[in-house]
Design an enzyme around this catalytic site. Structure first.
Site, PDB file in Angstrom:
ATOM      1  N   HIS A   1       0.848  -1.189   0.000  1.00 38.68           N
ATOM      2  CA  HIS A   1       0.000   0.000   0.000  1.00 38.68           C
ATOM      3  C   HIS A   1       0.880   1.234   0.000  1.00 38.68           C
ATOM      4  O   HIS A   1       1.939   1.234   0.620  1.00 38.68           O
ATOM      5  CB  HIS A   1      -0.905   0.005   1.248  1.00 38.68           C
ATOM      6  CG  HIS A   1      -2.077   0.905   1.099  1.00 38.68           C
ATOM      7  ND1 HIS A   1      -2.015   2.232   1.391  1.00 38.68           N
ATOM      8  CD2 HIS A   1      -3.336   0.668   0.657  1.00 38.68           C
ATOM      9  CE1 HIS A   1      -3.198   2.777   1.139  1.00 38.68           C
ATOM     10  NE2 HIS A   1      -4.021   1.855   0.693  1.00 38.68           N
TER      11      HIS A   1
ATOM     12  N   ASP B   1      -7.979  -5.550   0.259  1.00 43.38           N
ATOM     13  CA  ASP B   1      -8.505  -6.393  -0.810  1.00 43.38           C
ATOM     14  C   ASP B   1      -8.128  -7.858  -0.672  1.00 43.38           C
ATOM     15  O   ASP B   1      -8.623  -8.691  -1.420  1.00 43.38           O
ATOM     16  CB  ASP B   1      -7.978  -5.888  -2.164  1.00 43.38           C
ATOM     17  CG  ASP B   1      -8.565  -4.539  -2.507  1.00 43.38           C
ATOM     18  OD1 ASP B   1      -9.781  -4.376  -2.299  1.00 43.38           O
ATOM     19  OD2 ASP B   1      -7.820  -3.653  -2.954  1.00 43.38           O
TER      20      ASP B   1
HETATM   21  N1  CMC Z   1       4.149  -7.629  -4.743  1.00 37.93           N
HETATM   22  C1  CMC Z   1       5.485  -7.598  -4.931  1.00 37.93           C
HETATM   23  N2  CMC Z   1       6.247  -6.491  -4.803  1.00 37.93           N
HETATM   24  C2  CMC Z   1       5.612  -5.344  -4.489  1.00 37.93           C
HETATM   25  C3  CMC Z   1       4.227  -5.290  -4.279  1.00 37.93           C
HETATM   26  C4  CMC Z   1       3.481  -6.479  -4.414  1.00 37.93           C
HETATM   27  N3  CMC Z   1       2.167  -6.481  -4.233  1.00 37.93           N
HETATM   28  N4  CMC Z   1       3.863  -4.023  -3.972  1.00 37.93           N
HETATM   29  C5  CMC Z   1       4.992  -3.307  -3.989  1.00 37.93           C
HETATM   30  N5  CMC Z   1       6.052  -4.098  -4.299  1.00 37.93           N
HETATM   31  C6  CMC Z   1       7.451  -3.676  -4.380  1.00 37.93           C
HETATM   32  C7  CMC Z   1       7.738  -2.908  -5.674  1.00 37.93           C
HETATM   33  O1  CMC Z   1       8.180  -3.742  -6.705  1.00 37.93           O
HETATM   34  C8  CMC Z   1       8.801  -1.918  -5.223  1.00 37.93           C
HETATM   35  O2  CMC Z   1      10.029  -2.587  -5.201  1.00 37.93           O
HETATM   36  P1  CMC Z   1      11.378  -1.751  -5.523  1.00 37.93           P
HETATM   37  O3  CMC Z   1      11.492  -0.711  -4.450  1.00 37.93           O
HETATM   38  O4  CMC Z   1      12.449  -2.805  -5.458  1.00 37.93           O
HETATM   39  O5  CMC Z   1      11.187  -1.169  -6.905  1.00 37.93           O
HETATM   40  C9  CMC Z   1       8.415  -1.600  -3.774  1.00 37.93           C
HETATM   41  O6  CMC Z   1       7.682  -2.761  -3.306  1.00 37.93           O
HETATM   42  C10 CMC Z   1       7.560  -0.359  -3.610  1.00 37.93           C
HETATM   43  O7  CMC Z   1       6.434  -0.495  -4.470  1.00 37.93           O
HETATM   44  P2  CMC Z   1       5.804   0.710  -5.304  1.00 37.93           P
HETATM   45  O8  CMC Z   1       5.068   0.159  -6.489  1.00 37.93           O
HETATM   46  O9  CMC Z   1       6.839   1.750  -5.566  1.00 37.93           O
HETATM   47  O10 CMC Z   1       4.782   1.287  -4.225  1.00 37.93           O
HETATM   48  P3  CMC Z   1       3.520   2.187  -4.522  1.00 37.93           P
HETATM   49  O11 CMC Z   1       3.236   2.909  -3.276  1.00 37.93           O
HETATM   50  O12 CMC Z   1       3.723   2.991  -5.764  1.00 37.93           O
HETATM   51  O13 CMC Z   1       2.358   1.107  -4.861  1.00 37.93           O
HETATM   52  C11 CMC Z   1       0.563  -0.396  -4.638  1.00 37.93           C
HETATM   53  C12 CMC Z   1       1.405   0.685  -3.957  1.00 37.93           C
HETATM   54  C13 CMC Z   1      -0.680  -0.681  -3.786  1.00 37.93           C
HETATM   55  C14 CMC Z   1       0.073   0.097  -6.025  1.00 37.93           C
HETATM   56  C15 CMC Z   1       1.428  -1.669  -4.800  1.00 37.93           C
HETATM   57  O14 CMC Z   1       1.844  -2.134  -3.527  1.00 37.93           O
HETATM   58  C16 CMC Z   1       0.710  -2.781  -5.568  1.00 37.93           C
HETATM   59  O15 CMC Z   1       0.733  -2.777  -6.795  1.00 37.93           O
HETATM   60  N6  CMC Z   1       0.040  -3.734  -4.835  1.00 37.93           N
HETATM   61  C17 CMC Z   1      -0.742  -4.755  -5.469  1.00 37.93           C
HETATM   62  C18 CMC Z   1      -2.094  -4.183  -5.892  1.00 37.93           C
HETATM   63  C19 CMC Z   1      -3.012  -3.979  -4.709  1.00 37.93           C
HETATM   64  O16 CMC Z   1      -3.172  -4.871  -3.877  1.00 37.93           O
HETATM   65  N7  CMC Z   1      -3.687  -2.837  -4.715  1.00 37.93           N
HETATM   66  C20 CMC Z   1      -4.681  -2.506  -3.683  1.00 37.93           C
HETATM   67  C21 CMC Z   1      -4.280  -1.362  -2.800  1.00 37.93           C
HETATM   68  S1  CMC Z   1      -5.337  -1.241  -1.363  1.00 37.93           S
HETATM   69  C22 CMC Z   1      -6.874  -0.838  -1.994  1.00 37.93           C
HETATM   70  C23 CMC Z   1      -6.951   0.536  -2.500  1.00 37.93           C
HETATM   71  O17 CMC Z   1      -6.648   1.481  -1.741  1.00 37.93           O
HETATM   72  O18 CMC Z   1      -7.408   0.717  -3.615  1.00 37.93           O
END
Ligand code: CMC
Length: 431
Positions: free
Chosen positions: A309, A366
């Site tokens: 998140h 989720d």
């Molecule tokens: N599985 C594997 N690696 C992950 C995941 C994951 N679910 N989420 C983040 N990472 C890694 C990512 O690859 C990155 O690694 P690095 O620093 O080596 O590049 C690091 O963790 C930080 O991730 P980010 O994408 O820069 O973080 P963000 O804040 O931009 O993204 C997120 C947050 C929710 C989009 C992401 O964690 C994700 O895609 N999660 C899966 C989708 C999900 O479950 N979404 C629902 C969110 S909660 C409901 C809502 O509020 O809508």
């Protein structure tokens, strides 16, 4: 908001220093007020994804992502989920205080009296293909509501704003349920005003004219709790979309349609659907390790859906309540779902894995909701639609707050331009 200090920014090219006010809220990180940054320095700030940018002042929802705290108008989500109904939480989000009995009665009556949609919306719905995704249908129908309810789109009129807010909260379950009914080829079910909000949603989704539908109180309670857990979540992508859309003076129905569009993405509300697809693909507990390995591989685009998140760097408090609700519902219904075993094993392994520990990736809201929905007989394509039904209340509360904020301006971000500078036009025969 108070201002007690400043931050100094020095431009190392010129040695010139600029002071910017630090604004303090009631809790949480302070912000640097950079409204005059461009006027004073001639530069913009750069923050793709808004990781360090506060876009507005708000008193609706507070999140402490490090501690895993979520407060609506100061009340912890656990207390609200335990003790309130969804409409009580809606009243709280909209009005700032929990309602007393009389206030609640008036509010619930107002919502109940607006649950029907214009009959012509039937025809509008029939324009969609039967296999349309419910989110596509909701996006279209909610956007189209402005064409049906002309008497509540003057955003400068507080009465119009209130009626539009009530209409959106009241009609969104009807629209969501109809999107589902249309997709399965069943007659559209009208709302029943003797039922409460969550029960009515279930009734509209599952009742058919040929037999009596009795709402299962356990499912109604679970649905109500799911709606509470999704009601609002501060300035996330869809809420910010609603605010940005509304900042131009667009009508509230158009703004909520924009929010639905943003929520649909798999990184946001679409994740609950993606979680279930992922769990189904994994299929069995013995394949969990392999999937965790893929999620850690930088060359593999696969991510653990339902994990991570932007704000929570601790266990999402909503996920804890969701996991508990999941166990309650499955036990009550006597459902033994192998996907729950896969989910629990996945959670256990990921929480012990260095990659997830270091990156502070915990289950989010989720992760367990899909399993509950599945046990309740709700099809996967409706998962995000139910999220949208719940979040409409938060969008509406945030939209109202924005409209009445004296600091509100049209949202207009700037850019760091890296394209071609001015060049001479080349005619067709010379390209
Ligand atoms: N599985 C594997 N690696 C992950 C995941 C994951 N679910 N989420 C983040 N990472 C890694 C990512 O690859 C990155 O690694 P690095 O620093 O080596 O590049 C690091 O963790 C930080 O991730 P980010 O994408 O820069 O973080 P963000 O804040 O931009 O993204 C997120 C947050 C929710 C989009 C992401 O964690 C994700 O895609 N999660 C899966 C989708 C999900 O479950 N979404 C629902 C969110 S909660 C409901 C809502 O509020 O809508």
């Amino acid at each position: 908001m108070t201002q007690n200090n400043t931050v100094t920014v020095t431009d190392n090219r010129t040695g010139k220093a600029y002071d910017f006010p630090i604004l303090d809220g009631t809790t949480g990180p302070s912000v640097v007020d950079i409204r005059k940054f461009y006027a004073e320095t001639g530069m913009f700030t750069y923050d793709p994804g808004y990781t360090s940018t506060g876009s507005c002042e708000s008193a609706v929802t507070y999140i402490d992502g490090d501690q895993g705290v979520l407060l609506h108008r100061g009340y912890p989500i656990q207390d609200l989920a335990q003790n309130c109904t969804f409409l009580e939480v809606s009243y709280l989000l909209l009005n700032g205080e929990l309602p007393n009995r009389e206030q609640f009665q008036t509010f619930e009556n107002a919502i109940t009296m607006h649950t029907m949609v214009h009959e012509q919306i039937h025809k509008f719905l029939e324009g969609f293909r039967r296999d349309a995704h419910p989110m596509a249908v909701m996006c279209g129908v909610v956007g189209g509501m402005a064409a049906f309810y002309h008497d509540s789109i003057d955003i400068t009129n507080p009465h119009h704003r209130m009626i539009a807010s009530h209409r959106l909260i009241a009609k969104i379950p009807t629209i969501g349920a109809w999107a589902y009914k249309y997709s399965v080829g069943q007659p559209l079910t009208y709302p029943r005003n003797d039922l409460r909000y969550a029960s009515d949603l279930l009734q509209m989704m599952f009742a058919v004219p040929c037999e009596e539908y009795k709402v299962n109180p356990v499912l109604a309670k679970a649905m109500d709790r799911i709606l509470i857990l999704h009601a609002d979540h501060e300035q996330n992508a869809s809420t910010s979309t609603v605010r940005l859309t509304g900042s131009s003076g667009a009508n509230p129905f158009a703004c909520i349609a924009a929010g639905i569009a943003s929520l649909w993405g798999p990184a946001h509300g679409g994740a609950n659907e993606a979680v279930l697809n992922m769990l189904t693909e994994i299929g069995s507990v013995d394949r969990v390790n392999e999937c965790v390995k893929r999620a850690k591989d930088k060359d593999d685009p696969f991510r653990l859906m339902g994990f991570g998140h932007r704000v929570y760097k601790n266990y999402d408090p909503r996920a804890k309540i969701m996991a508990q609700t999941c166990h309650e519902v499955l036990e009550e219904l006597g459902v033994k779902d192998p996907l729950l075993d896969v989910a629990m094993e996945l959670e256990k392994i990921a929480l012990e894995d260095d990659y997830f520990i270091e990156k502070k990736l915990y289950p989010n809201v989720d992760f367990y909701s899909g399993i509950i929905f599945r046990a309740m007989g709700i099809p996967t394509s409706m998962f995000t639609a139910i999220f949208a039904i719940a979040r409409t209340t938060g969008w509406v509360a945030q939209w109202n707050e924005m409209i009445t904020d004296p600091a509100q301006k049209i949202g207009r971000p700037r850019q760091l331009f890296t394209g071609s500078t001015q060049r001479e036009f080349v005619p067709f025969d010379k390209r």
